[in-house]
Design an enzyme around this catalytic site. Structure first.
Site, PDB file in Angstrom:
ATOM      1  N   LYS A 253      34.507  30.535  34.199  1.00 41.03           N
ATOM      2  CA  LYS A 253      34.815  30.021  35.545  1.00 41.03           C
ATOM      3  C   LYS A 253      34.387  31.049  36.593  1.00 41.03           C
ATOM      4  CE  LYS A 253      38.787  28.900  38.559  1.00 41.03           C
ATOM      5  NZ  LYS A 253      40.232  28.603  38.632  1.00 41.03           N
ATOM      6  N   ASP A 258      38.803  31.235  45.797  1.00 46.32           N
ATOM      7  CA  ASP A 258      39.572  29.990  45.672  1.00 46.32           C
ATOM      8  C   ASP A 258      40.624  29.931  46.778  1.00 46.32           C
ATOM      9  OD1 ASP A 258      40.886  27.717  44.929  1.00 46.32           O
ATOM     10  OD2 ASP A 258      41.753  28.542  43.070  1.00 46.32           O
ATOM     11  N   LYS A 265      46.216  27.130  49.424  1.00 42.95           N
ATOM     12  CA  LYS A 265      47.154  28.041  48.778  1.00 42.95           C
ATOM     13  C   LYS A 265      48.052  28.712  49.818  1.00 42.95           C
ATOM     14  CE  LYS A 265      44.531  29.370  44.698  1.00 42.95           C
ATOM     15  NZ  LYS A 265      45.509  28.828  43.729  1.00 42.95           N
ATOM     16  N   ASP A 276      38.890  34.975  41.230  1.00 39.00           N
ATOM     17  CA  ASP A 276      38.902  33.720  40.480  1.00 39.00           C
ATOM     18  C   ASP A 276      37.582  33.484  39.724  1.00 39.00           C
ATOM     19  OD1 ASP A 276      40.482  31.602  39.663  1.00 39.00           O
ATOM     20  OD2 ASP A 276      39.858  30.275  41.294  1.00 39.00           O
ATOM     21  N   ASP A 335      43.010  22.259  44.580  1.00 34.55           N
ATOM     22  CA  ASP A 335      43.251  23.599  44.034  1.00 34.55           C
ATOM     23  C   ASP A 335      43.089  23.626  42.507  1.00 34.55           C
ATOM     24  OD1 ASP A 335      43.792  26.278  44.090  1.00 34.55           O
ATOM     25  OD2 ASP A 335      45.956  26.062  44.343  1.00 34.55           O
ATOM     26  N   GLU A 337      40.467  23.243  40.910  1.00 27.91           N
ATOM     27  CA  GLU A 337      39.003  23.165  41.008  1.00 27.91           C
ATOM     28  C   GLU A 337      38.315  23.761  39.783  1.00 27.91           C
ATOM     29  OE1 GLU A 337      40.719  25.620  42.107  1.00 27.91           O
ATOM     30  OE2 GLU A 337      39.568  27.303  41.304  1.00 27.91           O
ATOM     31  N   ARG A 339      38.900  23.479  36.577  1.00 26.88           N
ATOM     32  CA  ARG A 339      38.625  22.515  35.506  1.00 26.88           C
ATOM     33  C   ARG A 339      37.492  21.559  35.886  1.00 26.88           C
ATOM     34  NH1 ARG A 339      44.759  20.772  35.535  1.00 26.88           N
ATOM     35  NH2 ARG A 339      44.829  22.970  36.122  1.00 26.88           N
TER      36      ARG A 339
HETATM   37  N1  BES Z   1      42.708  29.971  40.487  1.00 29.25           N
HETATM   38  C1  BES Z   1      43.923  29.250  40.320  1.00 29.25           C
HETATM   39  C2  BES Z   1      44.800  29.814  39.213  1.00 29.25           C
HETATM   40  C3  BES Z   1      45.339  31.200  39.442  1.00 29.25           C
HETATM   41  C4  BES Z   1      46.604  31.382  39.949  1.00 29.25           C
HETATM   42  C5  BES Z   1      44.597  32.313  39.103  1.00 29.25           C
HETATM   43  C6  BES Z   1      47.099  32.655  40.139  1.00 29.25           C
HETATM   44  C7  BES Z   1      45.087  33.595  39.288  1.00 29.25           C
HETATM   45  C8  BES Z   1      46.348  33.760  39.813  1.00 29.25           C
HETATM   46  C9  BES Z   1      43.610  27.791  39.977  1.00 29.25           C
HETATM   47  O1  BES Z   1      42.455  27.285  40.534  1.00 29.25           O
HETATM   48  C10 BES Z   1      44.759  26.977  40.482  1.00 29.25           C
HETATM   49  O2  BES Z   1      44.970  26.964  41.651  1.00 29.25           O
HETATM   50  N2  BES Z   1      45.472  26.332  39.565  1.00 29.25           N
HETATM   51  C11 BES Z   1      46.584  25.510  39.912  1.00 29.25           C
HETATM   52  C12 BES Z   1      46.423  24.192  39.191  1.00 29.25           C
HETATM   53  C13 BES Z   1      47.342  23.094  39.668  1.00 29.25           C
HETATM   54  C14 BES Z   1      46.989  22.694  41.082  1.00 29.25           C
HETATM   55  C15 BES Z   1      47.185  21.914  38.737  1.00 29.25           C
HETATM   56  C16 BES Z   1      47.875  26.194  39.468  1.00 29.25           C
HETATM   57  O3  BES Z   1      47.903  26.829  38.416  1.00 29.25           O
HETATM   58  O4  BES Z   1      48.850  26.126  40.209  1.00 29.25           O
HETATM   59 ZN    ZN Z   2      40.917  28.688  40.802  1.00 32.11          ZN
HETATM   60 ZN    ZN Z   3      42.624  26.610  42.521  1.00 34.26          ZN
END
Ligand code: BES
Ligand code: ZN
Ligand code: ZN
Length: 488
Positions: A253, A258, A265, A276, A335, A337, A339
């Site tokens: 990824k 992000d 966020k 990210d 968010d 994104e 996947r």
């Molecule tokens: N990049 C984030 C995940 C992340 C969170 C990485 C904290 C490093 C530290 C990812 O893109 C994300 O935002 N995931 C969400 C998914 C949800 C919206 C289904 C999450 O984990 O909250």
């Molecule tokens: Zn992300």
């Molecule tokens: Zn995200």
């Protein structure tokens, strides 16, 4: 920094790392000047437990600092525990400004010690020495110059070489992740992959937005749309076994920032979101290590790199995307994104690169931290062989990873009314976000052997670790390398 193979004469040390075991009594030879100190601080029941102690003495007109590492029963300690102790000792050396250090592994190990353990311990020296000071205006670097490994064994040269290549890959990953996003754009990441390719004879192909459009990678393109920094698909090919057509694809990824997009966020989460792309960085670092050590495997890296931002043109919650695979996706959260870009990258790996197996690595879910804490990565897989391989890789390396179930019972939570699948289970209240992220990806792997590594909780350390200063850890390079090395 360089590691010397047991230089007997002419090594002028200013530091000596002295591991010793308390379980077997004081077998270690200490210079007479500090013998009484050593007896004083060791084996004392009432003493504050401290596993690292330093003392400086004047010997032959030179000050030499001894760093004692108190280990209980060496044979009962895990690789990771020993790795942490060594890393702490090197950090102590660095703090004292020591430059040329003797490492007395002969105190605690015999010739038959596990080779992978030795590699880990040597890697600790490089990793603890890492610094990222590019943006500090008055930075002074205090790097260790050399480490003399005091230990007799015939294959040391090869082990030193492996440790050095592993550490180099990890440090490449750290550098890429530590760079802020105004510098580390998708274009820059592609440039760095290209120059690494030139250095290590890897074939590197970069696809720009127009070329990505030709493959109909619309899930990837949707995420990328909101930014003026245009996406790149980075493909790196390593052919270490020309006698075979089989290849493993590493998919990383590469979200260089992000913001969450319109599913923005919270403020506190944003400053580190340049990290990210840590999955991409781990893949690039692993490719360097694999190429340097000339593994006899065919490995292809596929990295979707873009920014997830807000603009008039950005994608929105509720949009329906037709992915490269043909499957449609309802966007619940912009968010989620990672996947989306990974889904298309996986399809690309299968259909355009003929992947026989896929390992993806991603900072995918914040939930990974809730599941396993911030020292252990999660992996999920549809294949028992890959599961065993990840377990083996984790036990060999000092990177901890633990399997979570790919629980099909949770799958209804990502079923969409309008599309084939949705990218978030928002409102379903089933928990298990790390599992749901993997279940989403599984829908794109076309039943090929696949393993997903979620490194969201381990890729970045806000506190710093014995083997890594605050910031990027480079997590994943060791695991990926060991998985490739031990794959059949
Ligand atoms: N990049 C984030 C995940 C992340 C969170 C990485 C904290 C490093 C530290 C990812 O893109 C994300 O935002 N995931 C969400 C998914 C949800 C919206 C289904 C999450 O984990 O909250
Ligand atoms: Zn992300
Ligand atoms: Zn995200």
């Amino acid at each position: 920094m360089k590691i010397l193979d047991n230089v007997k004469d002419g090594f002028t040390e200013d530091g000596v790392i002295m591991p010793f075991s308390t379980a077997k009594g004081l077998t270690v030879q200490v210079p007479s000047e500090i013998e009484s100190y050593f007896k004083h601080v060791t084996g004392r029941e009432d003493d504050e437990k401290s596993d690292i102690r330093t003392i400086s003495v004047l010997q032959h007109d030179r000050v030499i600092t001894y760093v004692f590492i108190e280990l209980e029963d060496v044979s009962a300690l895990t690789k990771r525990e020993l790795f942490l102790s060594l890393a702490k000792a090197f950090t102590a050396c660095k703090k004292q400004g020591l430059k040329n250090i003797s490492l007395r592994l002969d105190n605690v190990f015999t010739e038959t010690v596990d080779a992978d353990l030795l590699v880990q311990l040597l890697e600790a020296a490089f990793l603890a020495d890492y610094e990222f000071k590019k943006y500090k205006s008055n930075a002074t670097e205090s790097r260790i110059e050399s480490v003399n490994l005091v230990f007799d064994r015939a294959d040391l040269e090869g082990l030193i070489e492996e440790a050095e290549a592993l550490a180099a890959g990890t440090m490449v990953a750290r550098d890429l992740v530590n760079e802020p996003s105004m510098y580390m754009t998708p274009e820059q990441l592609a440039k760095d992959a290209l120059s690494l390719g030139e250095q290590y004879q890897l074939e590197v192909e970069i696809l720009d937005e127009k070329q990505i459009e030709r493959f109909h990678m619309n899930a990837f393109l949707a995420v990328a749309r909101g930014s003026i920094n245009k996406p790149r698909l980075i493909v790196m090919r390593y052919r270490g076994n020309t006698a075979s057509e089989e290849n493993i694809c590493l998919v990383g990824k590469g979200i260089t920032f992000d913001s969450g997009g319109y599913s923005l966020k919270p403020t506190a989460s944003l400053p580190t979101m340049h990290a990210d792309m840590a999955g991409a960085a781990a893949v690039i670092g692993a490719m360097e290590t694999i190429a340097r050590l000339k593994l006899k495997k065919n490995v292809i890296a596929v990295i979707p790199a873009c920014e997830n931002r807000i603009s008039e043109d950005a994608y929105l919650p509720g949009h329906v995307l037709t992915s490269m695979s043909g499957k449609t996706i309802e966007v619940i959260s912009t968010d989620a994104e990672g996947r989306l870009v990974l889904a298309d990258a996986i399809t690309y790996a299968l259909r355009e690169e003929g992947a026989d197996a896929i390992i993806d690595i991603a900072t995918l879910t914040g939930g990974a931290r809730h599941a396993l804490g911030d020292k252990t990565a999660a992996y999920l897989t549809n294949d028992e062989t890959l599961s065993d391989l990840a377990k083996e890789a984790s036990s060999i390396s000092s990177e901890k990873a633990w399997q979570l179930p790919l629980d099909q019972e949770l799958k209804p939570a990502i079923k969409s009314i309008v599309a084939d699948v949705k990218n978030s289970a928002l409102g379903a209240n089933v928990g298990g976000s790390t599992i749901l992220g993997a279940l989403f990806l599984e829908a794109f792997v076309e039943n090929k052997p696949w393993l997903h590594l979620d490194i969201a909780s381990v890729a970045w350390s806000s506190t710093g670790l014995p083997y890594s200063p605050k910031g990027a850890t480079g997590f994943g390079v060791n695991l990926l390398y060991q998985m490739i090395k031990h794959a059949n």
